[in-house]
Design a protein around this motif. Structure first.
Motif, mmCIF file in Angstrom:
data_model
loop_
_atom_site.group_PDB
_atom_site.id
_atom_site.type_symbol
_atom_site.label_atom_id
_atom_site.label_comp_id
_atom_site.label_asym_id
_atom_site.label_seq_id
_atom_site.Cartn_x
_atom_site.Cartn_y
_atom_site.Cartn_z
ATOM 1 N N ASP A 137 89.173 72.784 -203.502
ATOM 2 C CA ASP A 137 90.075 73.347 -202.492
ATOM 3 C C ASP A 137 89.441 74.530 -201.775
ATOM 4 O O ASP A 137 89.632 74.716 -200.566
ATOM 5 N N LYS A 141 88.634 74.609 -197.745
ATOM 6 C CA LYS A 141 89.194 75.700 -196.949
ATOM 7 C C LYS A 141 88.096 76.426 -196.177
ATOM 8 O O LYS A 141 88.256 76.743 -194.984
ATOM 9 N N GLU A 164 87.800 66.550 -195.742
ATOM 10 C CA GLU A 164 88.212 66.164 -197.089
ATOM 11 C C GLU A 164 87.006 65.606 -197.839
ATOM 12 O O GLU A 164 85.945 65.349 -197.261
#
Length: 290
Positions: A137, A141, A164
């Motif tokens: 994550d 980000k 992703e």
């Protein structure tokens, strides 16, 4: 004097040498323009030179020979001409040596192919050894913020850029929207430049590979190259070796990846022919040692 143009000084020198059938030290070369890759397909420049083959140092023209017959030459003047000629030859020899020096520092073609091959190398074992993996994550980000910053002031109308994980070692970045196709460029030049920039950033910082999708460009290219490779794979299984036709841009990367997956025990690499076109060679693994 002839004008020569190619994508690099190394190749443009080769064209001149081939045209005049002599070594580069026998040529008088004037560099008109240095090669430049540009940015995202803009500002790309070819290397341009003008060259001609030098005449023998001590050859005299018919007019010079006639003028010597009709004139009285003094000993002092003749001695001075000999000294001037010797000095001129010495200076020209020094110029030739200076011109030869930078040519020896230009990477050989094999080295360039190795750099290109390494850029598309799918060996992930070495990468995992030298990078400390961050939380997924956190990576997503950080990458998303960086790409948004890169394109926030651009003139392109794009949808929200998708970032992703494609698999454990690969990030998928997808551009969609009204102007997304403009990021591909003629013959995929902009796509290749954008892919190179993003790959170097992501691979250097996170140790990850990149899958870049722009307006379904990658998907369409993969489908086309897979259809081309299908009969070739059967032929390689039968004969053991093969080289593809010249492939442009991202196609050579897709073909390289597909053939390496199909033949992990063989030598599969990108090569360049005398025209500067790239193709994929499949051979027995022992070919690496040649």
């Amino acid at each position: 004097m002839k004008k020569f143009e190619a994508e690099s000084l190394d190749k443009v020198y080769e064209l001149a040498v081939k045209e005049f059938e002599c070594s580069v030290t026998e040529l008088e070369i004037e560099i008109i323009q240095q090669a430049s890759k540009g940015f995202l397909g803009f500002g790309k420049k070819q290397a341009i030179i003008c060259a001609y083959k030098k005449t023998p140092q001590f050859a005299t023209t018919n007019e010079e020979q006639k003028s010597y017959k009709n004139k009285d030459v003094k000993i002092e003047e003749f001695s001075k001409k000999i000294e001037d000629s010797s000095l001129k030859n010495k200076e020209e020899k020094e110029v030739i040596e200076v011109k030869k020096e930078p040519l020896t520092t230009v990477p050989r073609r094999e080295n360039k192919e190795q750099i290109f091959d390494n850029f598309y190398n799918e060996d992930k074992n070495d990468i995992s050894k030298i990078y400390i993996k961050k939380d997924k994550d956190e990576i997503l980000k950080e990458v998303k913020a960086g790409i948004d910053m890169l394109f926030k002031d651009s003139c392109f109308h794009l949808d929200d850029i998708k970032v992703e994980f494609y698999d454990e070692e690969t990030l998928l970045i997808e551009f969609l929207g009204e102007d997304s196709a403009l990021l591909i460029g003629k013959e995929g030049y902009r796509y290749k430049a954008l892919s190179y920039i993003l790959f170097n950033w992501i691979n250097d910082k996170f140790g990850l590979m990149l899958r870049l999708e722009v307006a379904q460009f990658l998907k369409n290219q993969e489908e086309a190259i897979y259809a081309y490779l299908e009969p070739i794979i059967d032929l390689i299984k039968e004969k053991g070796s093969f080289k593809t036709k010249p492939l442009d841009g991202i196609l050579v990367h897709i073909a390289l990846k597909r053939l390496r997956e199909e033949f992990p025990e063989k030598y599969v690499a990108v090569k360049t022919n005398i025209k500067g076109e790239k193709y994929v060679l499949v051979n027995e693994y022992k070919a690496r040692e040649i």
